[in-house]
Design a protein around this motif. Structure first.
Motif, short mmCIF file in Angstrom:
data_model
loop_
_atom_site.label_atom_id
_atom_site.label_comp_id
_atom_site.label_asym_id
_atom_site.label_seq_id
_atom_site.Cartn_x
_atom_site.Cartn_y
_atom_site.Cartn_z
N ALA A 131 0.85 -1.19 0.00
CA ALA A 131 0.00 0.00 0.00
C ALA A 131 0.89 1.24 0.00
CB ALA A 131 -0.90 0.01 1.23
N VAL A 132 0.26 2.40 -0.10
CA VAL A 132 0.95 3.67 0.07
C VAL A 132 0.10 4.56 0.96
CG1 VAL A 132 2.20 3.63 -2.14
CG2 VAL A 132 -0.06 4.70 -2.03
N ARG A 133 0.74 5.51 1.60
CA ARG A 133 0.02 6.54 2.35
C ARG A 133 0.12 7.80 1.50
NH1 ARG A 133 -0.91 4.68 7.60
NH2 ARG A 133 0.37 2.88 8.13
N ILE A 134 -1.04 8.41 1.20
CA ILE A 134 -1.06 9.53 0.26
C ILE A 134 -2.26 10.42 0.56
CG2 ILE A 134 -2.39 8.20 -1.46
CD1 ILE A 134 -0.65 9.53 -3.65
N THR A 135 -2.14 11.70 0.27
CA THR A 135 -3.31 12.56 0.43
C THR A 135 -4.26 12.32 -0.75
OG1 THR A 135 -2.45 14.45 -0.81
CG2 THR A 135 -1.90 14.36 1.56
N PRO A 136 -5.55 12.44 -0.52
CA PRO A 136 -6.49 12.23 -1.63
C PRO A 136 -6.21 13.16 -2.82
CG PRO A 136 -7.66 12.20 0.44
CD PRO A 136 -6.25 12.63 0.76
N ASP A 137 -5.88 14.42 -2.55
CA ASP A 137 -5.62 15.35 -3.65
C ASP A 137 -4.38 14.95 -4.45
OD1 ASP A 137 -7.87 16.94 -3.28
OD2 ASP A 137 -6.84 18.32 -1.92
N ARG A 138 -3.35 14.47 -3.78
CA ARG A 138 -2.12 14.05 -4.47
C ARG A 138 -2.41 12.81 -5.32
NH1 ARG A 138 2.33 14.97 -7.05
NH2 ARG A 138 4.25 14.09 -6.23
#
Length: 163
Positions: A131-138
């Protein structure tokens, strides 16, 4: 190979984002939440749909549910989930690891507004253990996704153990 295509995607487009791997399976929303230590709603699940002759990916909050009427109104046709074999063949990712990154071939990606409730979400990264951790906008920016409102948010209710 799918995990590698996702790693290559981030190496090229967002080298600051690291793919994380878990010894635990993250093939379902509940398993992914346990594996990555977040609430299920924060898992960004990717739905692979056929609408008419088009295949689209919709990324939504883990506890949301697709609203067929909203999907039909937004995309102009009745949505149908892709079959297991079709998912891997079309996206290049196995079921449980489907994500909008490192796709086998370009597909239209849509992010449901349910993701906007979170500062960071955790989508799969091409396998059932990554998985990755990411902001929704990014995530929307990196995948050229369009924001849509096609899901209904369901709130997770705690289940008390049987007596």
């Amino acid at each position: 190979m799918s995990l590698e295509s996702v790693r290559a995607f981030f190496a090229e487009k967002a080298p600051e984002i690291t793919v994380i791997e878990s010894a635990l399976s993250s093939a379902t929303v509940v398993l992914a939440a346990e594996a990555y230590g977040v609430e299920p709603a924060r898992i960004a699940k990717t739905l692979s749909l056929r609408v008419g002759d088009r295949v689209v990916l919709i990324v939504a909050a883990g506890t949301s549910r697709m609203d067929n009427k909203k999907v039909k109104a937004t995309f102009g046709g009745k949505p149908k989930m892709l079959g297991l074999d079709e998912v891997a063949e079309i996206t290049g990712h196995e079921v449980g690891g489907v994500c909008p990154f490192g796709l086998k071939s370009p597909l239209p990606v849509y992010c449901d507004v349910s993701l906007k409730a979170f500062d960071v979400v955790v989508p799969a990264a091409g396998s059932t253990h990554s998985a990755v951790r990411i902001t929704p906008d990014r995530m929307a920016e990196l995948t050229a996704a369009e924001w849509v409102d096609v899901c209904e948010v369901r709130h997770q209710t705690a289940v008390s153990p049987a007596p």
